[in-house]
Every structure is written in C-alpha cells, then in structure tokens.
Design an enzyme around this catalytic site. Structure first.
Site, PDB file in Angstrom:
ATOM      1  N   ILE A 263      -4.544  -1.350   0.922  1.00 44.66           N
ATOM      2  CA  ILE A 263      -3.971  -1.442  -0.421  1.00 44.66           C
ATOM      3  C   ILE A 263      -4.572  -2.655  -1.131  1.00 44.66           C
ATOM      4  O   ILE A 263      -4.549  -3.773  -0.595  1.00 44.66           O
ATOM      5  CB  ILE A 263      -2.435  -1.563  -0.364  1.00 44.66           C
ATOM      6  CG1 ILE A 263      -1.844  -0.345   0.371  1.00 44.66           C
ATOM      7  CG2 ILE A 263      -1.836  -1.668  -1.766  1.00 44.66           C
ATOM      8  CD1 ILE A 263      -0.355  -0.453   0.642  1.00 44.66           C
ATOM      9  N   GLU A 305      -0.907  -3.950   5.488  1.00 44.01           N
ATOM     10  CA  GLU A 305      -1.110  -2.957   4.424  1.00 44.01           C
ATOM     11  C   GLU A 305      -2.352  -2.116   4.695  1.00 44.01           C
ATOM     12  O   GLU A 305      -2.921  -1.510   3.802  1.00 44.01           O
ATOM     13  CB  GLU A 305      -1.234  -3.651   3.056  1.00 44.01           C
ATOM     14  CG  GLU A 305      -2.500  -4.441   2.821  1.00 44.01           C
ATOM     15  CD  GLU A 305      -2.466  -5.849   3.402  1.00 44.01           C
ATOM     16  OE1 GLU A 305      -3.393  -6.615   3.103  1.00 44.01           O
ATOM     17  OE2 GLU A 305      -1.528  -6.183   4.147  1.00 44.01           O
TER      18      GLU A 305
END
Length: 397
Positions: A263, A305
């Site tokens: 991300i 992430e």
C-alpha cells in the site's frame, strides 16, 4: 404403555439428561459459534429427556394435557439439535424456531384430542413432524456441511434410518384402530421406535461431539494459518504453500507467478488518519484482492501493509494482466474510503514468473520484492515485473 416400553423411555430420559449436562458443562471452553452449538444441543437433550419422562410415567393421568406437552417438548428438543448443527457451521439459526415447532405440535395434538381423535391420530402427527426435522438435520450434515467427515456421514445416516422408523410408526397409526385417549399404544412398533430412539440418542451424541471436535480443530488450524486482522494467510503459511507450489511447478513444468503488493504511503495514512483507519484500509485491500483472484490462488499478509499472492498455472503475461487489474480495482474501489480521511489509497505491485533459472521459492520472493521497489521508485501506483522486460504495463491515460 407396558413396563418394557416404560423402562426404555426412562433410560432415554437418563441418557438425555446426562448427555445434556456433560456437554453444557464442557461448552464454556470453545469459541462462540461452537459454544452456542453445544449449548443448543444440550438444551435439546434436556427437552427430549423431559418429554420421554412424561411419556413414560404419565400412565393415563391427564392425557389431554400431558400428551401434547410431551410431544411438544420432544419436537422442540429435536429442533434444537437442528439449530445446533446450523450454529456449528456458523450459519444463521432462528433462535425461536424450536419454541415455535414445539408450540405448534403441542397445539395440534391438543386440538386432535379435543376433537375426539385418539392416540393413533397423535402418533401420525408427531411421527410426520419428527421425520421432517430428522430429514432437515440429515440435509444439513450430508449436503450443506462444508468439510464433512465420517461423523457427519454417520449422523446423516442415523437421521435417515430413524426417519424410516418414524414413517413406519406413522403408517402403523394409519392402519390401526383408534385407542382411548387415556391409553398409551402398546405394540411392537412403539417398542422398536423407543428402543431405536434410545440407541440413536447415544450414538448421535458421540457423533455430535466428534463433529464439534472437528470444527474446533478446524478453528485452531485457521488461527494458526491466517492473519487475525484480515483473514488472509499469515507469512508462515503463505511461504509453506509457496514452497509446495514451487516444487509442483518445477516438477511438472507448470507456470507459477508471484505478486507482491504494498500500500502506497501507508505510514502517512496512519499518521494522518490514525491506526484504526489504517486497519480499515488493510482490510479493504484484502477484500478487494480476494474478489479479483481465483479460488486456487493464495493471498497472504507478509508484512504490515505488504501482501503476496501466489498464482499457480499463471504465466508472465496473465500475471501482468491480473496485477494491473488489482491495481486499478484498489484505486477505484477504495477511492471513497480514502475520501473519508482525505487520503489517496493506491498500491504498487511487483511480480515475477517462474523460469528455469529459479532454484528456490525464495528467489521468486526476492525478485518480486525487487520489482516492487522498482514500481515504488518509478512513482508508485504502478506494476513492475522482474526482469524489467520490453513490455511494461501501460499506464492509463
């Protein structure tokens, strides 16, 4: 009811109470859906035991009240066994269904008796209702239950067998003459029905405990192999599956592609919107990816992430297309979520496809990480594959 049938009914009562008490005491140690199932099963056994206690001891006393009461409680208890199977599968179960079934059966029995019907008519009604509930349980464990094993098949077969017994009992009620209301039916069919019900209660309880144990083991396996926040595979499990897929692809000359997704600017998302919002973003990314990949693909969370996706039977070109589809889907579907906190939610993806030069699964992971770094270095929200070929994925205008 003769002494032999009365004794069987009393044995069923003792078994029902003993099974119910044992299971309800042990239920507190299990996860919520298994605990709810165990308690529902226990309460069903309490009701079933109470029903046979009334049936075995009433001996002509207030039949217009005790006959409906016994049959209503028995059907309510059996229906609770049905709801317990639903709970075990984490399927929705109407909490008042056993009460409704019990009241309906009791009311119909009472109406039959008040209308001048005899014991045979009550036998027909209750046998039909019992058969319907047993078939519903058999359908749940034999058809709808995912991951069923030997205990599930045994339970289903028992339900079908006991259904045949109650259908025979119903047929006997149709063929015989009506008996006085205060007289319990005393014949071979009734004794066989009670005896087989007793055996089914014992065997069914054993199989139910085995079914609950299977479900608990499955839950433990899930906790050991998945990420608690997202439900995706954890790093250890993903690498285990990656090793298996790598060896299989090398042995049989199959394609295999690995994608690593990260991300973009996730730290700034956490700093700007807070960690709870960051968790929502991570969950939304996993949900989006799950909706795009196939059932045979594997998605795992390998970092805060950062995620990896195993794509068996997928070559470089198909892997590039899927990676770009994932990137676009995340950018599009999470746009509204990002608007809530005034941030942009995008991702960068690196990928690599298996070649003869790869000797370890770790080579694929390392090279996909390198490709991910290239995507980040090129400006983020992009797809890159290793090695950087002459076919870069075109960026949309």
């Amino acid at each position: 009811m003769d002494y032999e049938t009365t004794f069987i009914a009393q044995v069923i009562t003792v078994i029902g109470f003993a099974v119910g008490l044992s299971i309800v005491v042990a239920s507190g140690r299990y996860p919520s859906h298994i605990r709810n199932s165990l308690r529902s099963y226990s309460y069903g056994k309490f009701l079933l035991g109470s029903a046979f206690l009334i049936a075995g001891l009433r001996d002509g006393q207030a039949p217009a009240l005790l006959i409906p009461l016994a049959n209503g409680m028995g059907l309510a208890g059996l229906t609770m066994n049905y709801t317990s199977v639903r709970h075990l599968q984490s399927r929705p179960a109407r909490p008042y269904l056993p009460v409704v079934v019990g009241l309906v059966v009791a009311s119909l029995c009472l109406l039959l008796l008040l209308a001048g019907g005899g014991i045979a008519s009550v036998r027909i009604l209750t046998s039909a209702a019992t058969s319907a509930v047993l078939l519903a349980i058999a359908y749940e464990v034999l058809v709808r239950y995912e991951g069923r094993g030997v205990p599930h098949y045994v339970t289903g077969v028992i339900c079908v067998a006991i259904t045949m017994v109650y259908l025979l009992r119903m047929t006997a009620g149709v063929m015989q003459e009506e008996a006085p209301v205060g007289t319990m039916i005393d014949d071979r069919v009734e004794r066989v029905t009670f005896l087989l019900t007793m055996l089914a209660t014992v065997i069914g309880a054993i199989n139910y405990v085995l079914m609950a144990s299977d479900e608990f083991n499955r839950e433990l396996s899930k906790l050991a192999h998945t990420d608690g926040l997202t439900g995706a595979l954890n790093r250890r499990r993903l690498f285990e599956m990656g090793e298996v897929e790598f060896r299989r692809a090398r042995r049989y000359g199959r394609d295999l592609t690995v994608l690593v997704l990260d991300i973009d600017r996730f730290k700034s998302i956490n700093d700007h919107a807070g960690h709870p919002f960051g968790d929502r973003v991570i969950q939304a990314v996993v949900d989006c990816c799950t909706g795009q990949i196939r059932h045979e693909d594997a998605l795992g969370r390998i970092g805060g992430e950062e995620f990896a996706i195993l794509l068996p039977e997928t070559g470089a070109e198909a892997g590039r297309m899927l990676a770009e589809r994932l990137r676009c889907a995340i950018e599009r579907q999470l746009a509204q979520l990002g608007t809530e906190a005034g941030v942009a939610v995008t991702c960068s993806i690196g990928g690599v496809s298996l070649t003869r030069e790869h000797s370890e699964f770790s080579d694929l992971m390392a090279q996909s990480d390198t490709a991910l770094y290239d995507a980040k270095h090129a400006g983020r929200n992009q797809v890159r594959f290793f090695p950087e070929a002459a076919h870069p994925v075109p960026m949309p205008a």
